[in-house]
Write a protein that holds these residues in place. Structure first.
Motif, PDB file in Angstrom:
ATOM      1  N   SER A   1     -63.918  51.293 -17.708  1.00 34.35           N
ATOM      2  CA  SER A   1     -64.523  50.048 -17.224  1.00 34.35           C
ATOM      3  C   SER A   1     -65.454  50.279 -16.040  1.00 34.35           C
ATOM      4  O   SER A   1     -66.337  49.455 -15.763  1.00 34.35           O
ATOM      5  CB  SER A   1     -63.425  49.047 -16.822  1.00 34.35           C
TER       6      SER A   1
ATOM      7  N   ILE B   1     -72.729  52.693 -18.181  1.00 33.22           N
ATOM      8  CA  ILE B   1     -73.101  52.682 -19.595  1.00 33.22           C
ATOM      9  C   ILE B   1     -72.258  53.734 -20.321  1.00 33.22           C
ATOM     10  O   ILE B   1     -71.959  54.787 -19.767  1.00 33.22           O
ATOM     11  CB  ILE B   1     -74.615  52.966 -19.774  1.00 33.22           C
TER      12      ILE B   1
ATOM     13  N   LYS C   1     -68.305  53.115 -32.275  1.00 34.94           N
ATOM     14  CA  LYS C   1     -68.258  51.879 -31.483  1.00 34.94           C
ATOM     15  C   LYS C   1     -67.016  51.063 -31.818  1.00 34.94           C
ATOM     16  O   LYS C   1     -66.386  50.463 -30.941  1.00 34.94           O
ATOM     17  CB  LYS C   1     -69.528  51.063 -31.752  1.00 34.94           C
TER      18      LYS C   1
ATOM     19  N   LYS D   1     -62.742  48.629 -30.146  1.00 30.22           N
ATOM     20  CA  LYS D   1     -62.512  47.210 -30.430  1.00 30.22           C
ATOM     21  C   LYS D   1     -61.395  46.659 -29.541  1.00 30.22           C
ATOM     22  O   LYS D   1     -60.362  47.279 -29.365  1.00 30.22           O
ATOM     23  CB  LYS D   1     -62.155  47.038 -31.908  1.00 30.22           C
ATOM     24  N   ASN D   2     -61.633  45.501 -28.975  1.00 24.40           N
ATOM     25  CA  ASN D   2     -60.671  44.792 -28.113  1.00 24.40           C
ATOM     26  C   ASN D   2     -60.510  45.416 -26.723  1.00 24.40           C
ATOM     27  O   ASN D   2     -59.646  44.982 -25.951  1.00 24.40           O
ATOM     28  CB  ASN D   2     -59.289  44.694 -28.778  1.00 24.40           C
TER      29      ASN D   2
ATOM     30  N   PHE E   1     -64.328  46.800 -22.003  1.00 26.48           N
ATOM     31  CA  PHE E   1     -65.624  47.354 -21.602  1.00 26.48           C
ATOM     32  C   PHE E   1     -66.595  47.472 -22.783  1.00 26.48           C
ATOM     33  O   PHE E   1     -67.570  48.221 -22.713  1.00 26.48           O
ATOM     34  CB  PHE E   1     -65.422  48.741 -20.960  1.00 26.48           C
ATOM     35  N   THR E   2     -66.349  46.733 -23.858  1.00 25.72           N
ATOM     36  CA  THR E   2     -67.174  46.875 -25.072  1.00 25.72           C
ATOM     37  C   THR E   2     -68.650  46.535 -24.837  1.00 25.72           C
ATOM     38  O   THR E   2     -69.529  47.069 -25.530  1.00 25.72           O
ATOM     39  CB  THR E   2     -66.627  45.988 -26.208  1.00 25.72           C
ATOM     40  N   LYS E   3     -68.946  45.663 -23.873  1.00 20.97           N
ATOM     41  CA  LYS E   3     -70.335  45.287 -23.614  1.00 20.97           C
ATOM     42  C   LYS E   3     -71.155  46.442 -23.033  1.00 20.97           C
ATOM     43  O   LYS E   3     -72.381  46.387 -23.004  1.00 20.97           O
ATOM     44  CB  LYS E   3     -70.387  44.088 -22.663  1.00 20.97           C
ATOM     45  N   LYS E   4     -70.462  47.482 -22.571  1.00 25.25           N
ATOM     46  CA  LYS E   4     -71.155  48.638 -21.991  1.00 25.25           C
ATOM     47  C   LYS E   4     -71.500  49.695 -23.030  1.00 25.25           C
ATOM     48  O   LYS E   4     -72.128  50.705 -22.702  1.00 25.25           O
ATOM     49  CB  LYS E   4     -70.296  49.259 -20.887  1.00 25.25           C
TER      50      LYS E   4
ATOM     51  N   VAL F   1     -73.345  51.544 -26.056  1.00 23.02           N
ATOM     52  CA  VAL F   1     -74.679  51.636 -26.646  1.00 23.02           C
ATOM     53  C   VAL F   1     -74.687  52.813 -27.626  1.00 23.02           C
ATOM     54  O   VAL F   1     -74.194  53.898 -27.298  1.00 23.02           O
ATOM     55  CB  VAL F   1     -75.768  51.857 -25.581  1.00 23.02           C
TER      56      VAL F   1
ATOM     57  N   TYR G   1     -80.541  50.941 -18.006  1.00 18.00           N
ATOM     58  CA  TYR G   1     -79.229  50.681 -17.395  1.00 18.00           C
ATOM     59  C   TYR G   1     -78.984  51.376 -16.057  1.00 18.00           C
ATOM     60  O   TYR G   1     -78.089  50.976 -15.313  1.00 18.00           O
ATOM     61  CB  TYR G   1     -78.117  51.114 -18.361  1.00 18.00           C
TER      62      TYR G   1
END
Length: 387
Positions: A141, A145, A154, A158-159, A162-165, A167, A384
């Motif tokens: 977290s 990036i 990716k 899942k779940n 920090f998934t929004k980071k 790429v 980023y």
């Protein structure tokens, strides 16, 4: 401009140490330097614990970590507000190292780039106690990036918070001066059919399945086969048959003699430069029937595509995101008979082989060139990271 501190495994030609991860970390360093970013690299390569199984920890490897980690602490401390780049490890001891390293880096105001190789995170995370799971969540977290090799890579997060980071950054071929003689390639039934296995000699990479397939091609189908194996014998945590690299190497030689294949097989502990390019140019098929626990996107497959050498591979790790039936031959894991059958069929259908070779090269040109990878990497960093 902020300094980039790179912590990771490096290619060591003298020791014959080369992995896909080390190749990509070296590539990251070279791209940064070529674009005038100041870089300080700290190698995680073995100092004393060179015989430790991959994925396992030993006393000598702990001693390595102690020496290396001291370097990391001093480097981070004396370069505040810089950028830390590393690839997180999927074992308990390595996770402690990553946790402490990130904790120190954040204290000194670092931005953090994590490059996740492979798709074993979920398996590793589920094996941990709740305490260690929280620790792993913490240091992931803290990343600015996190790059992953593909959609499947990716999905393993899942779940996670920090998934929004995340790429996607697919690997690219690091080679710049490819010495390609002919693309697409052709099969001439009056000349030897050449096979190439280029990877570390690890049981779960499938090299023994390749050897057994060659036995079938030569002694049952009576094909004129010449095969090259290139890679260092290594031990891994998922080994089943052999207790040491020495035992595996001895067995390999014994099996070659047992099958009567001494005139059909060459072996090199490593291949670089022109010697490797020559093998790629001469080879019709690249074989990697892997079920390796840490498999991600093998860079050797990218080399095969670049030379129009048709890959014979399993649907394992992230390989199905790299190639498809138009440019490769898929085989089942641990099935040397099927490997032999499908290569034999292709030898008997040279026109189809040439189409696969053509598609392989086009796949490389469209997706995996060094320039394409460099552009994607630099765009991600510019978007980023504040340098």
């Amino acid at each position: 401009m902020k300094k980039i501190i790179v912590v990771g495994y490096r290619v060591d030609k003298k020791r014959g140490y080369i992995t896909g991860q080390a190749v990509m970390i070296d590539l990251f360093i070279n791209i940064m330097k070529n674009n005038k970013f100041p870089v300080k690299a700290i190698s995680l390569n073995y100092i004393f614990g060179g015989n430790t199984k991959i994925g396992k920890t030993s006393f000598l490897r702990l001693l390595d970590y102690l020496i290396i980690f001291t370097k990391i602490i001093f480097t981070i401390s004396f370069n505040p507000k810089s950028v830390l780049y590393f690839s997180p490890v999927s074992n308990k001891f390595g996770s402690i190292r990553d946790y402490v390293m990130v904790k120190i880096a954040k204290f000194f105001g670092y931005q953090i780039i994590m490059q996740q190789f492979g798709c074993r995170f979920q398996e590793f995370y589920n094996s941990l106690s709740p305490y260690f799971q929280k620790m792993v969540q913490y240091y992931y977290s803290q990343a600015t990036i996190i790059t992953v090799e593909g959609e499947k890579a990716k999905e393993q997060f899942k779940n996670m918070p920090f998934t929004k980071k995340l790429v996607i950054l697919q690997n690219g071929l690091p080679e710049t001066n490819l010495e390609i003689n002919e693309v697409p390639k052709h099969i001439d039934i009056n000349k030897p059919i050449k096979l190439f296995y280029l990877s570390n000699m690890i049981e779960s990479k499938g090299y023994m399945d390749v050897l057994e397939a060659i036995d079938i091609l030569v002694n049952q189908y009576h094909k004129n086969i010449i095969a090259t194996f290139a890679g260092k014998f290594l031990s891994v945590i998922d080994d089943e048959k052999f207790k040491s690299p020495e035992e595996a190497s001895q067995n390999f030689i014994q099996q070659i003699e047992k099958y009567g294949l001494k005139e059909h097989i060459k072996y090199f502990p490593s291949l670089f430069g022109k010697e490797k390019a020559n093998e790629w140019n001469e080879s019709h098929f690249f074989l990697l029937p892997t079920y390796y626990v840490f498999e991600g996107q093998p860079t050797a497959i990218l080399e095969a595509l670049a030379y129009g050498t048709v890959p014979v591979v399993t649907r394992h790790g992230l390989i199905p995101e790299m190639v498809n039936e138009k440019c490769c031959i898929f085989v089942e894991k641990k099935n040397p008979k099927q490997i032999a059958e499908r290569i034999n069929k292709m030898i008997d259908n040279p026109n189809i082989y040439t189409l696969l070779s053509k598609e392989a090269f086009q796949n490389y040109q469209q997706n995996y060139t060094l320039s394409a990878y460099e552009n994607k990497l630099l765009n991600i960093i510019k978007q980023y990271i504040q340098l």
